[in-house]
Design a protein around this motif. Structure first.
Motif, PDB file in Angstrom:
ATOM      1  N   GLN A 379      -6.120  -7.648  -2.747  1.00 49.63           N
ATOM      2  CA  GLN A 379      -5.759  -6.248  -2.485  1.00 49.63           C
ATOM      3  C   GLN A 379      -6.999  -5.352  -2.497  1.00 49.63           C
ATOM      4  N   LYS A 380      -7.886  -5.579  -3.475  1.00 51.87           N
ATOM      5  CA  LYS A 380      -9.101  -4.765  -3.556  1.00 51.87           C
ATOM      6  C   LYS A 380     -10.046  -5.062  -2.402  1.00 51.87           C
ATOM      7  N   ALA A 381     -10.189  -6.349  -2.062  1.00 47.47           N
ATOM      8  CA  ALA A 381     -11.148  -6.736  -1.028  1.00 47.47           C
ATOM      9  C   ALA A 381     -10.759  -6.189   0.339  1.00 47.47           C
ATOM     10  N   LEU A 382      -9.450  -6.203   0.671  1.00 49.43           N
ATOM     11  CA  LEU A 382      -9.000  -5.724   1.989  1.00 49.43           C
ATOM     12  C   LEU A 382      -8.489  -4.289   1.951  1.00 49.43           C
ATOM     13  N   ASN A 383      -8.569  -3.673   0.764  1.00 45.44           N
ATOM     14  CA  ASN A 383      -8.129  -2.284   0.606  1.00 45.44           C
ATOM     15  C   ASN A 383      -6.680  -2.111   1.075  1.00 45.44           C
ATOM     16  N   LEU A 384      -5.800  -2.984   0.599  1.00 40.48           N
ATOM     17  CA  LEU A 384      -4.395  -2.956   1.007  1.00 40.48           C
ATOM     18  C   LEU A 384      -3.633  -1.894   0.226  1.00 40.48           C
ATOM     19  N   LYS A 385      -2.667  -1.280   0.889  1.00 34.61           N
ATOM     20  CA  LYS A 385      -1.875  -0.229   0.239  1.00 34.61           C
ATOM     21  C   LYS A 385      -0.969  -0.805  -0.851  1.00 34.61           C
ATOM     22  N   GLU A 386      -0.419  -1.995  -0.598  1.00 35.03           N
ATOM     23  CA  GLU A 386       0.473  -2.643  -1.567  1.00 35.03           C
ATOM     24  C   GLU A 386      -0.134  -3.946  -2.062  1.00 35.03           C
ATOM     25  N   LEU A 387       0.256  -4.344  -3.270  1.00 33.03           N
ATOM     26  CA  LEU A 387      -0.182  -5.625  -3.803  1.00 33.03           C
ATOM     27  C   LEU A 387       0.486  -6.740  -2.999  1.00 33.03           C
TER      28      LEU A 387
END
Length: 601
Positions: A379-387
Motif C-alpha cells: 500500500q505504501k509503495a504504490l500509494n494505494l487509497k485502500e489497504l
C-alpha cells in the motif's frame, strides 16, 4: 558550494563520503574505491533510482569526504564512523543482544571465567558465544580438568610471600592448587593455562594427542597415579570432542558466513571451524535503510564479526563480498565438505530469520503475519487509497493460439486463497492475441462479480507489459469500475511496475516485501495458468483421438474422460471393466482401433 558542484570536483581515489541534511546532521556514510564515480551514482535522474535512495538524495544538503590510502582503510574508517554517528540511512546492526565471552585474564595465575562485558585490557577473549550454555559447559570442562583458581585476589609474589591470604575450600576439595599459599609455581600453573588456551581456540584434538602421549609416558615410567590423572583428562576431552560437530579431518581452520534478505532486513550467520570441529556460531540482524548491494551487506557483516574476533586465514562465503581483506583466502565453494558447511550456515541463518520474524509478530499484534506486512508495504509503495487485503492477478496461457486460457489467482491478507482461483476458457478471441484475451478475461470476471454482488478486490495485478495494462484498464472502464479498483502490471524482464496512464515505469527495491508479494502473485498465476492449460490441451488431444473411433460420439467421449480422466487410463483398463461401463460394441471398437487384444464377444 552546491552539492553537485562538490561531486564534480571529488577525487578519483579511495575514501569515505558523508551526506549531511539541512541541519548539518550526518544521514549517510559510505566508502568508495573511487569517490567521484561512487558518489556520482546518487545524482542520476530520479527514475533510475529506487524509492529509498530517492528519499535519501532528497535530504542531502551537503557533502564531506575523506581520502585514504586504500580500499581496506576506507572500509575500516567507514565502519568506525557509522558506529560513532549512527546515520539514519546506513545499514545498522539491529541485534543489541550482549553475547557471552570467555575471558582468560592476564594477571599472575590467570583466571578463566564467563562475562558479557568485553574490556580491552590485554586479556585473551574467546567468543562471542551465541549460547550461554555452550560457554558455561566449556568453562565447566576446563575447571573439571585443571584446578585453576576462581578467587579475585591479587596474587603478586609479595602478597603470596606475606602469607595473609588463606587457602579456601576449593583447595581442600582439590579444585584449586592454592597458588595463594605458594603450593604451585607460576611455571606449573602456566603450563595448565597453555592447555586451556588450546581448548578455547578449538585445538581440542591437538591437546588430546598431547595428553595421550603424556599418559603413555607416565605409564611407561611406572608413574601410575600420574597416568591415571592424564587418562581422566583424556576421557573428559574425548567426551567433549564427541559432542562437537565434527566436520571432516580435511577441513581444518576456516570461517563461514551466510546471509539472507527479507525486505528491509538482513539475517547473517557466522560459523567458525577449528581442528575439524565447529567451535562457535553467531547470528546478527541488520536494518537496511536504503537498498544496498548484497555484497556490501555481506562485507559489513564480516567486518562486524572481525571487530570482535581474529579472522582465520580461510573464509568461505555464498558470494564474493565487497570487502578488501589482504592475505585472506576468501572463496565460494562449489562442492565437498565446505559446501555442506555453507549449507549448514544458511540453515542457521534461515532459522534465525524465522525466529526474529515470529518475535516481531508477537510484539506487533496488528501485523499478524508476514503476509499482512507485505500488504502494508505494498500500500505504501504504490500509494494505494485502500489497504489491498484482496488482490487478484491475471495471466494468459496458450501455445501458438491453441487452447488459450486465462488464469485468475486470489490473495487475501497476503496469502493465496485457492478456493477463489478461477480459470477462463477463452471464447471470443481467435489466434494468439494476448491483449484481446486479457480484455475478455477481465470483462467476464468482474461483470459476474458485480452481477452476483460479490466483493471486489482492492487491487488487480496483470502479468505483462503496457499493452496488457491498456486492455485491462479499458475493460474496467467499460464496466465503470476503473475508479473503484486499482490496477498495476508487472513486467517480468526487469520486474518493472506499470500503472495505467503513467508513461514512466516504476521500480521497487529488489528486497522490498511489496515487490516480493507482487512477484509471488505473478508466479502463482503463471503456475496455475500453465497447469490448467496443459490439462485442457491433454484432454483435447485425448478427445480428438477417441473421436476417431467408430461409434464413439461426443457424448461417449465426455463420459469416458469424465470417469477415467485420460486415454492412457482407458487403455490400461481390463476389457471386461471397459465393456461393463460403455457396452461391448463400443469396447470392441476402442480395442480394435488402438490395437489392443481382448476377449471380444
Amino acid at each position: 558550494m552546491d552539492v553537485r558542484e562538490k561531486v564534480r570536483i571529488l577525487p578519483g581515489e579511495p575514501g569515505v563520503y558523508r551526506f549531511l541534511d539541512s541541519s548539518g546532521r550526518i544521514i549517510y556514510i559510505g566508502k568508495a574505491k573511487n569517490l567521484k564515480k561512487r558518489v556520482s551514482q546518487y545524482f542520476q535522474p530520479p527514475e533510475r533510482l529506487n524509492v529509498k535512495t530517492r528519499v535519501l538524495v532528497s535530504k542531502i544538503a551537503d557533502l564531506e569526504h575523506t581520502v585514504v590510502e586504500s580500499e581496506e582503510d576506507a572500509f575500516l574508517l567507514e565502519n568506525n564512523l557509522i558506529k560513532q554517528y549512527k546515520p539514519k540511512y546506513n545499514i545498522l546492526l539491529k541485534d543489541d543482544k550482549t553475547y557471552p565471552w570467555i575471558c582468560l585474564k592476564r594477571e599472575p595465575f590467570p583466571r578463566v571465567f564467563i562475562t558479557r562485558r568485553l574490556v580491552r585490557d590485554g586479556s585473551a577473549w574467546y567468543g562471542p558465544y551465541s549460547s550461554s550454555l555452550h560457554a558455561k559447559n566449556l568453562v565447566d570442562l576446563i575447571h573439571s580438568i585443571y584446578p585453576l583458581r576462581t578467587c579475585k585476589y591479587s596474587l603478586t609474589p609479595e602478597n603470596i610471600a606475606s602469607g595473609k591470604i588463606r587457602p579456601c575450600l576449593n583447595m581442600h576439595i582439590k579444585k584449586c592448587m592454592a597458588p595463594c599459599a605458594g603450593l604451585i609455581s607460576a611455571e606449573e600453573y602456566n603450563a595448565m593455562i597453555e592447555d586451556v588456551e588450546r581448548i578455547l581456540k578449538g585445538k581440542t584434538g591437538e591437546l588430546m594427542r598431547s595428553v595421550k602421549a603424556k599418559m603413555k609416558s607416565a605409564a611407561a615410567n611406572l608413574e601410575f597415579e600420574e597416568a591415571q590423572r592424564y587418562k581422566e583428562q583424556y576421557q573428559s576431552l574425548e567426551n567433549h570432542y564427541s559432542k562437537s560437530l565434527i566436520v571432516s579431518p580435511e577441513v581444518r581452520d576456516l570461517d563461514l558466513f551466510s546471509i539472507l534478505f527479507e525486505g528491509s532486513f538482513a539475517f547473517g550467520n557466522f560459523l567458525r571451524v577449528n581442528d575439524g570441529c565447529i567451535t562457535s556460531s553467531l547470528n546478527m540482524e541488520f536494518k537496511l535503510a536504503i537498498e544496498e548491494p548484497e555484497e556490501e551487506v555481506l562485507g559489513r557483516f564480516i567486518m562486524e564479526i572481525y571487530q570482535i574476533v581474529e579472522p582465520n586465514r580461510e573464509i568461505v562465503v555464498p558470494f564474493m563480498p565487497s570487502l578488501p581483506l589482504a592475505d585472506k583466502n576468501i572463496h565460494v565453494p562449489l562442492r565437498g565438505d565446505k559446501l555442506s558447511l555453507l549449507e549448514l550456515s544458511k540453515k542457521n541463518a534461515a532459522a534465525f530469520k524465522f525466529q526474529r520474524l515470529k518475535q516481531e509478530e508477537i510484539k506487533d499484534p496488528e501485523a499478524e503475519s508476514s503476509g499482512m506486512r507485505m500488504v502494508n508495504a505494498l500500500q505504501k509503495a504504490l500509494n494505494l487509497k485502500e489497504l489491498p487485503v484482496h488482490i487478484e492477478c491475471f495471466d494468459n496461457s496458450n501455445i501458438q493460439g491453441t487452447n488459450p486460457v486465462g488464469a485468475c489467482v486470489v490473495f487475501k491478507r497476503g496469502k493465496p486463497s485457492k478456493r477463489d482461483y478461477r480459470i477462463f476458457n477463452i471464447k471470443s478471441v481467435v489466434g494468439p492475441n494476448d491483449y484481446a484475451t486479457m480484455y475478455e478475461v477481465i470483462t467476464r470476471r468482474y461483470s459476474r462479480l458485480v452481477a452476483e454482488g460479490e466483493p471486489l478486490p482492492q487491487l488487480i495485478l496483470v502479468d505483462g507489459g503496457r499493452g496488457q495494462i491498456t486492455y485491462a484498464h479499458a475493460a474496467l472502464q467499460d464496466l465503470n469500475l476503473a475508479d473503484k479498483i486499482e490496477l498495476a502490471g508487472l513486467a517480468e524482464r526487469l520486474e518493472e511496475i506499470i500503472l495505467p496512464g503513467d508513461p514512466v515505469s516504476y521500480f521497487m527495491d529488489k528486497n522490498s516485501p511489496a515487490l516480493k508479494l507482487l512477484m509471488q502473485l505473478r508466479d502463482e498465476a503463471h503456475r496455475f495458468g500453465i497447469t490448467r492449460h496443459r490439462d485442457r490441451r491433454s484432454k483435447e488431444q485425448t478427445l480428438s483421438r477417441l473421436s476417431q473411433v467408430p461409434g464413439v460420439g461426443p457424448a461417449r467421449e465426455e463420459k469416458l474422460i469424465r470417469e477415467f480422466k485420460s486415454l492412457k487410463r482407458i487403455l490400461d483398463l481390463p476389457y471386461e471393466k471397459l465393456a461393463d461401463f460403455i457396452g461391448n460394441k463400443v469396447a470392441d471398437a476402442i480395442w480394435t482401433h488402438f490395437g489392443k487384444k481382448g476377449n471380444f464377444n
